[in-house]
Structure formats: C-alpha cells, structure tokens
Design a protein around this motif. Structure first.
Motif, PDB file in Angstrom:
ATOM      1  N   LEU A   1     -45.436 -14.065  19.408  1.00 31.82           N
ATOM      2  CA  LEU A   1     -44.351 -15.040  19.326  1.00 31.82           C
ATOM      3  C   LEU A   1     -43.253 -14.730  20.337  1.00 31.82           C
ATOM      4  CD1 LEU A   1     -44.013 -15.480  15.463  1.00 31.82           C
ATOM      5  CD2 LEU A   1     -44.897 -17.143  17.088  1.00 31.82           C
ATOM      6  N   ALA A   2     -42.980 -13.450  20.552  1.00 30.89           N
ATOM      7  CA  ALA A   2     -41.961 -13.081  21.537  1.00 30.89           C
ATOM      8  C   ALA A   2     -42.378 -13.525  22.939  1.00 30.89           C
ATOM      9  CB  ALA A   2     -41.721 -11.574  21.499  1.00 30.89           C
ATOM     10  N   ILE A   3     -43.660 -13.381  23.251  1.00 36.05           N
ATOM     11  CA  ILE A   3     -44.150 -13.827  24.559  1.00 36.05           C
ATOM     12  C   ILE A   3     -44.130 -15.352  24.649  1.00 36.05           C
ATOM     13  CG2 ILE A   3     -46.150 -13.860  26.098  1.00 36.05           C
ATOM     14  CD1 ILE A   3     -46.904 -11.109  24.972  1.00 36.05           C
ATOM     15  N   ALA A   4     -44.577 -16.015  23.562  1.00 38.34           N
ATOM     16  CA  ALA A   4     -44.618 -17.480  23.563  1.00 38.34           C
ATOM     17  C   ALA A   4     -43.227 -18.094  23.615  1.00 38.34           C
ATOM     18  CB  ALA A   4     -45.363 -17.984  22.328  1.00 38.34           C
ATOM     19  N   SER A   5     -42.219 -17.338  23.187  1.00 36.84           N
ATOM     20  CA  SER A   5     -40.857 -17.875  23.187  1.00 36.84           C
ATOM     21  C   SER A   5     -40.333 -18.126  24.593  1.00 36.84           C
ATOM     22  CB  SER A   5     -39.923 -16.920  22.447  1.00 36.84           C
ATOM     23  OG  SER A   5     -39.824 -15.671  23.119  1.00 36.84           O
TER      24      SER A   5
ATOM     25  N   TRP B   1     -39.243 -18.233  15.094  1.00 32.31           N
ATOM     26  CA  TRP B   1     -40.088 -17.571  14.106  1.00 32.31           C
ATOM     27  C   TRP B   1     -40.213 -16.081  14.358  1.00 32.31           C
ATOM     28  CZ3 TRP B   1     -41.672 -18.224   9.419  1.00 32.31           C
ATOM     29  CH2 TRP B   1     -41.556 -19.496   8.881  1.00 32.31           C
ATOM     30  N   ALA B   2     -40.096 -15.663  15.612  1.00 29.14           N
ATOM     31  CA  ALA B   2     -40.067 -14.223  15.884  1.00 29.14           C
ATOM     32  C   ALA B   2     -38.855 -13.585  15.213  1.00 29.14           C
ATOM     33  CB  ALA B   2     -40.043 -13.976  17.387  1.00 29.14           C
ATOM     34  N   ILE B   3     -37.714 -14.281  15.254  1.00 31.30           N
ATOM     35  CA  ILE B   3     -36.502 -13.767  14.611  1.00 31.30           C
ATOM     36  C   ILE B   3     -36.658 -13.771  13.093  1.00 31.30           C
ATOM     37  CG2 ILE B   3     -34.038 -14.189  14.259  1.00 31.30           C
ATOM     38  CD1 ILE B   3     -33.947 -15.326  17.088  1.00 31.30           C
ATOM     39  N   VAL B   4     -37.254 -14.843  12.537  1.00 33.50           N
ATOM     40  CA  VAL B   4     -37.470 -14.924  11.087  1.00 33.50           C
ATOM     41  C   VAL B   4     -38.352 -13.781  10.602  1.00 33.50           C
ATOM     42  CG1 VAL B   4     -38.566 -16.281   9.256  1.00 33.50           C
ATOM     43  CG2 VAL B   4     -37.080 -17.410  10.929  1.00 33.50           C
ATOM     44  N   ILE B   5     -39.429 -13.508  11.344  1.00 36.66           N
ATOM     45  CA  ILE B   5     -40.338 -12.428  10.952  1.00 36.66           C
ATOM     46  C   ILE B   5     -39.635 -11.079  11.066  1.00 36.66           C
ATOM     47  CG2 ILE B   5     -42.435 -11.194  11.628  1.00 36.66           C
ATOM     48  CD1 ILE B   5     -43.646 -13.885  12.354  1.00 36.66           C
TER      49      ILE B   5
END
Length: 542
Positions: A473-477, A486-490
């Motif tokens: 998710l960090a890369i996809a961001s 969603w990376a932040i939520v996780i």
C-alpha cells in the motif's frame, strides 16, 4: 448526464474506478524521476511468472528436508498457484483462456488442494503416532528397569520457577498456591504431560508434551478446569516460539471487556456519519453535492440504500455466526468516507474464541455476505442495462477491475466496445460494494482478510502478511491516494493481530482454507486493473 458530471467526483474516486487517471500521471512520474515509464506487458507478465516459479522453487528447497510432509505441503501451494501460472503463462504466449476455462482450472485446483491436505494430515498422524508409541514404550521400560528404586520425581512433577533467594521474595508465580495445585491436577499422561511451570502475566505457562488430538485434549482439560475452579481461569493451548505445544492458564478477569458507553457513543456517531457520507456519495454520482441540496434526498436514497445493504448484510452475517458460536461482538465501528460512502466496519470480539475455525467462519461470513450481495447487484444491473439507462459510463472504466471487466464482458458483450456504455445504477452500486468488500479482505491486522489469514496460517504468517500489505500500500500510494489512506489506517488501527483463540493448535479444515484463499484471490481480482492488452482481447473500449 453522467459523463458531464463525472469529473466533479473527487480524485480518489476517479483513481479508484478510472485507471486511465493513473496513466495520465505516468508522464509526471517520468518527469519527476527522469526515467521513461515504458514497459512491455508481455515482458512484465513473463517476469511475474518467473518470480512465481522462483517462489515455488525456493519453497521446494525449503520443503525437501521435511520429507514427505514437506513435499505434500509444497504440492498444495503448487495446486493453488498453477491456475494463475497457466493463465498468465499462456497469455504471455498469446493464448487467452475464456472465463469457463479459468473457472474449471480453479475448481480442479481447489479439489486437488483439499485432497493433498487430507493426505498431508494422514501422513502427519502416521508420523506422530509411532513416535508417541515409542515414547510410551521407553517410559514403561524405564519404569520396570529398576523395580527396587523409586521413580525420579523431577520427571513427574511440575517445576516451579521462583525468584532469586537473594531477593528474599516468595514464589513469583502469580496464581495462588491452592489454585496452582488444582490446575496441576487436571493434567495427565493421556492429555498433556506438564513438566515445567513459568509465570506469564497474571497466570502461568506450562511446558510439556501433548498426548493426543489437540481439540480433544483442550476440550477435556477445559472441562476439568471448569469443574474444579468454576469460571475463574481460561486454558489456552498454543505454540511457543519453538513451535512446541504449551498450555497457558490466565484468570478470567483478562477476558475481553464489553463495549463501554463512550465506545457505544462513538459507534453511533460513526454510523450517523456513514449515513451522511453514503448520501453524499449518491449525490456525487448523480452530479450534485447532497450537503448543499439536502431536499433532493429522494434522488440519492436508492444509491445510499444499496451501500447500506452491502454493509448491513456483512454485519448480519457476522452476528449470526457469532451467536451460533456464542461469541460476543462489539457494536460496529463504521469507517465513513466521501469517496465510496464507507470503507466497512471494525467489529471487536467481546469474548474469547474457542478455536481458529470460529475466527475463520465469522470473518469469512461477513465478507462473503457483502461480496455476494454486491455481485448480485452488479450482475442484475448489467442485465437490466439498456440504451437510455440512468448512468452513462466510459467503457474505459471497466478496465479498472479484472473481475468487473470480465463479468461485464460476459453480460454486455460487444456494447463494451463503445466509448460510452449505458448502465443501470445497480452496476455502480454493486461495483462500490465489491470495492468495500475487497478492501476489508486485505490480509492485514484485524480486517476480515487479516483474520482469515491468521485462522488458516497462524499468527506468524498473519504478522508477515500485515507487514507485506502495508509495504504494498505504501508503494501504491505513489499513484493512488486511497492506498496511502489505508496504509495509515493499518499502521495506526489495524497493525495488531487478533488475540489467540483458546485452542490455537487446531487448524481449519482444507475446505475452509480453500474458501479463504478463494476470497483473497477475488479481492485481488476486484482491485487489480485489466492491462490494456488484456482489455483489448476482451473487447473493452476502443
């Protein structure tokens, strides 16, 4: 009407449904990085196949030292990956398998996975039983080798860990001595032969040897503990860091606590916010701001009701299964968003789970119900779509999801070759519902997907899956703000796994494992876009 108002929807929704928006960002990325973003799709596909083959080769290398058990476990992974390897391999060679062939491959691989799982369990039991028999024979021979001597107490009694005498302290075991004696009395050579006691939190860890089926042993020990000490303690059967079975005894005061009043107030506030954002999402899809025109609520109500149906079906399914297993669930904490109305709900367990099967069933039930309702809406909307339908969607939008694009091609056929496709509102609602379900199926933390992975593979693999999801998710961001959200939520809310069940050793059966993996594959199929070449083969867009 829809095309003229489409680009008034927030950028996050555009990036979610329109993959061409990401393509428009590629020149900017190329300018920023100084590199040209040009890659052959066939080359990328071949690279993915080679990576998958490399993973399988590495798995075989790791499995060989474990003999037959390792090879059977490796073959299970091959059975699951083979349909996708075959599909993408043939695609790279210019051969496209239709939907029927893909479904047939999935059914065959699932059946083979279940068969290999049964063979693996049989081989494991055949391997464990002779060792147990040998241990018992050795124990008996040791007992009769010196009839005139007394047996060594150290091998038969539980070792108590105490503090250093220099500290002038008593035993550091937090369990009262009387209760500890009763607890020691429930163990035996036919269930769990305890050899050492170690303090742990407010209870104790008992090391020893498991003598029987984990489910039966846990059931017998739990019944004995409840009979002698009522409801004062909980017995956990888990693996330690050495992957050996241990028993953990904790007081019942450590059980999950019921939802507090403040938490209930928060749940109600989030529910009201979700209702509002769902109405706003309907307004945005229809081309106006609902918050500025609340009198037009009748126009957005059908779309909002569709979103609520997806969310409600998932919650009902979870609670039906929870009631069946007598597991308490907290009030749902919805995650409102202006992009798609809601990102789903977080449900906290208010009681301990008996085993990993229950964890799987509750997590899978919610996603399965929401996914089925969403898919039915999507298919029904496609069947009801005709020239003059309410929404006019660019055909490029159907490239945003492998699953949605494939289903749309099956139902709409050549109509997807047009630039603008008239669709029924249920198509958009069903698509949004699938996205909501897919997001909750991400294998991270206490999301449904994270719980499913934890139930099937255990806590160690679930922890690694959570980290991997966060990295992806960090890369996809870099190209999609939703991924960053969603990376932040996780990272903040969902990085912790679900607490262990009472019986952590008994794994879900192979049918559940296959269903869980199928759900994860469908999650990828919903969120993964079609490549231009594959979309061209399907006849989507110009």
């Amino acid at each position: 009407m829809f095309p003229t108002t489409l680009f008034h929807i927030p950028q996050n929704l555009m990036l979610l449904l329109d993959r061409s928006a990401i393509d428009r960002l590629k020149p900017l990325l190329a300018q920023a990085t100084g590199m040209s973003i040009v890659a052959s799709e066939n080359t990328a596909t071949i690279a993915l196949v080679l990576v998958a083959l490399g993973i399988l080769g590495w798995g075989f290398y790791r499995a060989r030292p474990f003999g037959k058990l390792g090879i059977l476990a490796w073959l299970q992974s091959v059975a699951l990956m083979s349909p996708w390897l075959l599909f993408f391999g043939l695609f790279a060679a210019g051969i496209y398998l239709n939907l029927v062939a893909v479904l047939l491959l999935l059914v065959v691989s699932t059946g083979l996975y279940i068969y290999l799982g049964r063979q693996l369990r049989k081989a494991a039991s055949d391997r464990v039983l002779p060792r147990s028999d040998a241990a018992e024979v050795k124990s008996q021979s040791d007992a009769f080798s010196a009839p005139d001597s007394q047996p060594t107490p150290a091998k038969e009694t539980i070792k108590i860990v105490t503090s250093s005498p220099a500290n002038n302290e008593s035993e550091i075991i937090p369990v009262p001595v009387e209760d500890l004696k009763v607890i020691k009395g429930i163990f035996g050579i036919d269930t769990f032969f305890a050899t050492e006691t170690i303090p742990y939190q407010d209870g104790v860890i008992l090391k020893g040897n498991l003598r029987g089926d984990p489910e039966q042993v846990h059931s017998r020990l739990t019944a004995s503990l409840a009979e002698k000490l009522n409801d004062r303690y909980r017995l956990f059967l888990v693996e330690n860091q050495d992957e050996k079975p241990v028993v953990i005894i904790l007081p019942s005061t450590n059980d999950p606590q019921p939802t507090t009043v403040s938490q209930k107030i928060l749940a109600v506030v989030l529910l009201l916010a979700t209702i509002a954002t769902s109405l706003e999402t309907g307004g945005l899809l229809l081309g106006f701001d609902f918050f500025n025109s609340p009198a037009r609520y009748l126009e957005v109500l059908p779309i909002a009701a569709g979103i609520w149906a997806v969310l409600g079906s998932g919650e009902i399914a979870r609670r039906v299964l929870a009631n069946r297993y007598k597991v308490g669930l907290s009030w749902p904490f919805f995650i409102p968003t202006l992009q798609i109305g809601c990102f789903g709900a977080i449900d906290r367990f208010e009681s301990l789970l008996p085993n990993r099967k229950v964890l799987f069933d509750i997590a899978f039930a919610g996603s399965a119900a929401g996914g089925i309702v969403s898919l039915l809406m999507l298919v029904t909307g496609l069947l009801l779509s005709h020239p003059g339908s309410l929404f006019q969607i660019p055909a490029e939008f159907f490239k945003g999801s492998v699953l949605v694009g494939t289903v749309a091609k099956v139902v709409l056929g050549s109509r997807l070759q047009q630039q603008i496709v008239d669709v029924h509102p249920l198509v958009v609602i069903g698509w949004l519902g699938l996205v909501i379900t897919a997001i909750n199926l991400m294998p991270a933390g206490q999301l449904d997907g994270g719980r499913i992975v934890q139930a099937i593979y255990g806590r160690k693999i679930a922890s690694r899956a959570t980290l991997a999801t966060f990295v992806v998710l960090a890369i996809a961001s870099l190209v999609n703000p939703l991924a960053l959200y969603w990376a932040i939520v996780i990272l903040i809310l969902q990085r912790n796994l679900e607490r262990p069940s009472l019986n952590e050793l008994t794994e879900p059966d192979d049918a559940r494992a296959a269903l869980g993996l199928l759900a994860l594959f469908l999650m990828i199929a919903v969120l993964l876009p079609l490549t231009p070449a594959l979309a061209g083969r399907l006849g989507i867009g110009n």
